[in-house]
Motif scaffolding. Structure first.
Motif, mmCIF file in Angstrom:
data_model
loop_
_atom_site.group_PDB
_atom_site.id
_atom_site.type_symbol
_atom_site.label_atom_id
_atom_site.label_comp_id
_atom_site.label_asym_id
_atom_site.label_seq_id
_atom_site.Cartn_x
_atom_site.Cartn_y
_atom_site.Cartn_z
ATOM 1 N N THR A 298 0.870 -1.090 -0.030
ATOM 2 C CA THR A 298 0.317 0.197 0.165
ATOM 3 C C THR A 298 0.512 1.596 0.103
ATOM 4 O OG1 THR A 298 -0.071 -0.200 2.615
ATOM 5 C CG2 THR A 298 -1.839 -0.879 1.587
ATOM 6 N N ARG A 299 0.152 2.397 -0.785
ATOM 7 C CA ARG A 299 1.245 4.080 -0.432
ATOM 8 C C ARG A 299 -0.101 4.126 -0.530
ATOM 9 N NH1 ARG A 299 2.638 3.760 -5.153
ATOM 10 N NH2 ARG A 299 0.675 5.144 -6.222
ATOM 11 N N PRO A 300 0.115 5.780 0.505
ATOM 12 C CA PRO A 300 -0.999 6.703 0.440
ATOM 13 C C PRO A 300 -0.921 7.892 -0.918
ATOM 14 C CG PRO A 300 1.089 6.889 2.333
ATOM 15 C CD PRO A 300 0.731 5.667 1.070
ATOM 16 N N GLU A 301 -1.863 7.708 -0.942
ATOM 17 C CA GLU A 301 -1.665 9.210 -2.394
ATOM 18 C C GLU A 301 -2.520 10.212 -2.179
ATOM 19 O OE1 GLU A 301 -2.022 7.530 -5.981
ATOM 20 O OE2 GLU A 301 -0.854 5.683 -4.840
ATOM 21 N N LYS A 302 -3.741 10.375 -1.320
ATOM 22 C CA LYS A 302 -4.281 11.707 -1.143
ATOM 23 C C LYS A 302 -4.834 11.929 0.181
ATOM 24 C CE LYS A 302 -7.306 12.643 -4.472
ATOM 25 N NZ LYS A 302 -8.246 12.911 -5.469
ATOM 26 N N ILE A 303 -5.114 13.208 1.090
ATOM 27 C CA ILE A 303 -6.167 13.231 1.835
ATOM 28 C C ILE A 303 -7.172 14.736 0.674
ATOM 29 C CG2 ILE A 303 -7.053 13.878 3.727
ATOM 30 C CD1 ILE A 303 -4.406 13.055 4.555
ATOM 31 N N ALA A 304 -8.324 13.710 0.850
ATOM 32 C CA ALA A 304 -9.548 14.934 0.578
ATOM 33 C C ALA A 304 -10.058 15.272 1.474
ATOM 34 C CB ALA A 304 -11.007 14.208 -0.281
ATOM 35 N N TRP A 305 -9.867 16.684 1.440
ATOM 36 C CA TRP A 305 -11.022 17.331 2.775
ATOM 37 C C TRP A 305 -12.448 18.208 2.072
ATOM 38 C CZ3 TRP A 305 -8.294 15.729 6.866
ATOM 39 C CH2 TRP A 305 -7.104 15.600 7.218
ATOM 40 N N PRO A 306 -13.487 17.543 2.929
ATOM 41 C CA PRO A 306 -14.648 18.098 3.306
ATOM 42 C C PRO A 306 -15.046 19.864 2.540
ATOM 43 C CG PRO A 306 -14.102 17.412 4.619
ATOM 44 C CD PRO A 306 -13.373 17.063 4.384
ATOM 45 N N ARG A 307 -15.368 20.857 1.790
ATOM 46 C CA ARG A 307 -15.492 21.442 0.946
ATOM 47 C C ARG A 307 -15.858 22.339 2.032
ATOM 48 N NH1 ARG A 307 -13.175 22.905 -4.140
ATOM 49 N NH2 ARG A 307 -13.078 21.133 -5.181
ATOM 50 N N ARG A 308 -16.275 23.489 2.625
ATOM 51 C CA ARG A 308 -17.105 24.439 3.690
ATOM 52 C C ARG A 308 -16.969 25.310 2.192
ATOM 53 N NH1 ARG A 308 -12.888 25.517 8.381
ATOM 54 N NH2 ARG A 308 -12.233 23.269 9.056
ATOM 55 N N GLU A 309 -18.158 25.610 2.829
ATOM 56 C CA GLU A 309 -19.424 26.218 2.422
ATOM 57 C C GLU A 309 -18.981 28.126 2.413
ATOM 58 O OE1 GLU A 309 -21.693 26.072 0.042
ATOM 59 O OE2 GLU A 309 -20.701 23.835 0.317
ATOM 60 N N PRO A 310 -19.004 28.432 2.584
ATOM 61 C CA PRO A 310 -18.330 30.289 2.691
ATOM 62 C C PRO A 310 -19.845 31.072 3.123
ATOM 63 C CG PRO A 310 -18.115 30.027 0.003
ATOM 64 C CD PRO A 310 -18.873 28.975 0.737
#
Length: 173
Positions: free
Chosen positions: A55-67
């Protein structure tokens, strides 16, 4: 001790290469993949024996925040590349792996894992030992090592000398 004398003892401009490299690479990784070099460097310990090699970590996707809204912190999704059939085993161990990752970060950074089945290329851990030297090269190395009494140093010099004095291999096509 005066202030000017204290300033003379402060090391200026001396930094470890790892610190400089991490200082350059971390912002790029954080912006493009949400991952730090610390996570990549510690992945073998985090993933454990069962998953470190495949295995290898690829990326972390963070939830978008509403302005204009303050919803507080939300944990992200870690995308992990995993080889072949090991992905099934990884999916069953997700809970434990999320716990290890969050323990590494020191807060609940990851809420779920997304698994991508694809080849994971890892650098070889151990190179095969080169064959021992023969003939003139072996005698030359033995002469160079006369007087080295420390066994650890002698072994290290033997490995280095063998690699240097070994005849170069030619690639055949």
């Amino acid at each position: 001790m005066s202030e000017t004398n204290k300033k003379q003892f402060i090391r200026r401009g001396a930094h470890q290469i790892a610190e400089v490299a991490n200082g350059i690479i971390d912002p790029v990784l954080a912006k493009r993949a949400g991952i730090s070099t610390a996570l990549l460097g510690s992945w073998d310990e985090i993933a454990g024996e069962d998953f470190a090699e495949c295995t290898r970590p690829e990326k972390i996707a963070w939830p978008r925040r509403e302005p204009g809204t303050d919803t507080g912190y939300q944990a992200g999704t870690l995308t992990i590349a995993c080889e072949g059939a090991r992905a099934l085993f990884l999916s069953h161990a997700q809970g434990e792996l999320i716990g290890r990752i969050n323990a590494f970060f020191g807060f609940p950074a990851i809420r779920q894992i997304r698994i991508l089945q694809k080849p994971v290329v890892q650098a070889p851990r151990h190179r095969p030992k080169p064959p021992p030297l023969k003939g003139e090269a072996a005698r030359k190395l033995d002469e160079m090592m006369e007087g080295i009494d420390n066994d650890a140093l002698r072994n290290a010099v033997t490995r280095l000398g063998t690699a240097v004095l070994q005849k170069k291999r030619t690639l055949r096509r």
